[in-house]
Design a protein around this motif. Structure first.
Motif, short mmCIF file in Angstrom:
data_model
loop_
_atom_site.label_atom_id
_atom_site.label_comp_id
_atom_site.label_asym_id
_atom_site.label_seq_id
_atom_site.Cartn_x
_atom_site.Cartn_y
_atom_site.Cartn_z
N SER A 75 -9.66 24.45 21.04
CA SER A 75 -9.05 23.58 22.05
C SER A 75 -7.70 24.09 22.51
O SER A 75 -6.85 23.32 22.97
CB SER A 75 -8.92 22.15 21.51
OG SER A 75 -8.19 22.13 20.29
N ALA A 109 -9.14 17.55 25.65
CA ALA A 109 -9.22 17.48 24.19
C ALA A 109 -10.37 16.58 23.75
O ALA A 109 -11.09 16.89 22.79
CB ALA A 109 -7.91 16.98 23.62
N TYR A 139 -11.61 9.01 21.58
CA TYR A 139 -10.64 10.05 21.23
C TYR A 139 -9.23 9.47 21.12
O TYR A 139 -8.49 9.76 20.17
CB TYR A 139 -10.67 11.17 22.27
CG TYR A 139 -9.61 12.21 22.06
CD1 TYR A 139 -9.73 13.15 21.03
CD2 TYR A 139 -8.47 12.24 22.86
CE1 TYR A 139 -8.74 14.11 20.82
CE2 TYR A 139 -7.48 13.19 22.66
CZ TYR A 139 -7.61 14.12 21.64
OH TYR A 139 -6.63 15.05 21.43
N ALA A 178 -13.72 17.79 21.74
CA ALA A 178 -14.10 17.15 20.47
C ALA A 178 -15.43 16.42 20.56
O ALA A 178 -15.88 15.81 19.58
CB ALA A 178 -13.01 16.18 20.05
N ASN A 213 -2.22 23.80 21.58
CA ASN A 213 -3.45 23.09 21.25
C ASN A 213 -3.51 21.77 22.00
O ASN A 213 -2.62 20.92 21.84
CB ASN A 213 -3.53 22.85 19.75
CG ASN A 213 -4.94 22.50 19.29
OD1 ASN A 213 -5.64 21.75 19.97
ND2 ASN A 213 -5.37 23.02 18.16
N SER A 268 -5.26 19.28 21.47
CA SER A 268 -5.46 18.12 20.59
C SER A 268 -4.14 17.55 20.07
O SER A 268 -4.13 16.46 19.49
CB SER A 268 -6.35 18.50 19.42
OG SER A 268 -5.73 19.46 18.59
#
Length: 423
Positions: A3, A122, A133, A126, A83, A85
């Motif tokens: 990610s 993200a 999320y 995922a 990243n 996330s």
């Protein structure tokens, strides 16, 4: 999945009022792609995060090419390789890069577009719906739709002082049914207005914008529509009001001018007496911005007097900013805060505002803006935040319906796990 952010870019698009706004694209190393579009408000608080506008001849000064350029250069350079996330890292990196208290250098519109698009990417990476999320596996509560049914103030060219009169289907068993309740009543109201020879044109958020003789007539028309649609006022459907009192308080203090609708000039105490009449007479369940943003004593007095009966929502005084929400909590100025992503400019700060409300025992009311796009981020965000209610416009205009249809999808995806309740 990888990610890591591979690329970020933006372009200038138009919002629902035909004004420019920012659309942002994010691509991750694993091939995930996302897109997010930023809304824009007409009725704004003085302390909102700043949209960066070009102030040049094109689009009468409202262009956003500088904001787009900031995404494509400074922001992209700062975030590529990070990243996706880590939402907090992404958002605070942009806040620090901007370096101002109100995001005026890079533009809140530039920053928010990236913040939303990164969150979407993200979630996709995922393999989770955005609401799960952001909110976790227990994010199953579908918000009660507070549907704008009649517009005034800054959102319509008519003789109604107050900006929004909303229908609240708190008596419905599910979101799907609640949406039906308000949509049916919306169409019933259209018929009533037509039969009375009143305008059935709509304002910025899709609510009807007739020239009423008074604010009370607006409420009476809505109650007539509720009853004619075979619902019970106060049981199936109640009324929420957004006064947007800044629009009739020239100095944003305790002085108000409601001459437009015939009420004349008022002090805060007079406005509260009129509010008391309406709360006693009509099935009002929520009142947003009943006084102007500078009238903190007025907010305190209004909440002391009515806060045990209705939800008192601060918008222009709080602007989704924890600094001002904290002040409101300490003063007892409201019992709820409006949450608008573009008022503060990042997903992370919006979540922090929600968290502060929760910890204080306050409610929080998720909201769109009058200048919207077809982006449905808000619908997922409302479910993720578990706030219980949302306003995103009326039963017409595609940019509003997109959010309602997304909530129908989420309720369907959750099947028997979804919840629907006012509190």
């Amino acid at each position: 999945m990888n990610s890591i952010i591979k690329s970020i870019s933006a372009l200038e698009i138009l919002d629902s009022r035909g004004n420019p706004t920012v659309r942002t694209y994010v691509t991750l190393e694993d091939g995930t792609k996302s897109v997010a579009s930023v809304p824009s408000g007409a009725s704004t608080g003085q302390n909102e995060a700043i949209e960066l506008r070009d102030n040049e001849k094109r689009y009468n000064g409202t262009g956003v090419q500088n904001a787009v350029n900031n995404v494509n250069t400074e922001i992209a350079n700062a975030l590529i390789g990070k990243n996706a996330s880590d939402q907090k890292l992404i958002d605070y990196t942009m806040i620090e890069l901007d370096g101002t208290d109100n995001k005026s250098r890079l533009g809140a519109n530039a920053i928010l577009g990236v913040s939303m698009a990164v969150a979407k990417a993200a979630a996709e990476s995922a393999n989770l719906p955005l609401y799960s999320y952001l909110g976790g596996t227990n994010a199953v509560r579908i918000p009660v739709p507070c549907m704008n049914i009649l517009n005034g103030g800054e959102h319509a060219d008519n003789s109604v002082d107050f900006q929004e009169f909303m229908l609240v289907p708190h008596g419905a068993p599910t979101f799907k049914e609640g949406l039906r309740y308000v949509a049916e009543t919306f169409h019933t109201l259209k018929g009533i207005l037509k039969n009375k020879g009143m305008a059935t044109s709509v304002g910025d958020e899709g609510g009807f914008a007739p020239n009423c003789s008074s604010n009370e007539e607006a409420i009476e028309l809505i109650i007539e529509a509720i009853q004619k649609a075979n619902y019970k006022p106060g049981i199936d459907l109640s009324i929420a009001i957004d006064s947007a009192a800044n629009s009739f308080s020239p100095n944003l203090d305790g002085n108000y001018d409601l001459s437009w609708s015939g009420l004349g000039k008022m002090k805060t105490v007079d406005l509260l007496e009129k509010s008391a009449e309406w709360i006693e007479k009509y099935p009002i369940i929520l009142w947003e911005d009943p006084v102007s943003e500078g009238d903190w004593d007025g907010y305190v007095d209004f909440t002391k007097r009515f806060g045990n009966k209705i939800e008192v929502v601060g918008d222009d005084n709080f602007v989704t900013n924890t600094k001002y929400i904290k002040k409101g909590i300490e003063l007892g100025a409201c019992n709820s805060a409006l949450i608008k992503l573009n008022q503060i400019g990042t997903v992370t700060e919006s979540i922090e505002a929600v968290r502060m409300c929760r910890e204080a025992g306050w409610r929080y009311f998720l909201s769109h803006r009058s200048g919207e796009t077809e982006d449905t981020f808000l619908a997922d965000f409302a479910v993720a935040m578990d706030g219980g209610h949302l306003k995103t416009g009326s039963a017409c205009r595609g940019e509003r319906i997109a959010k309602y249809n997304r909530l129908l999808e989420i309720e369907h995806e959750l099947k028997g796990r979804s919840e629907y309740r006012w509190k």
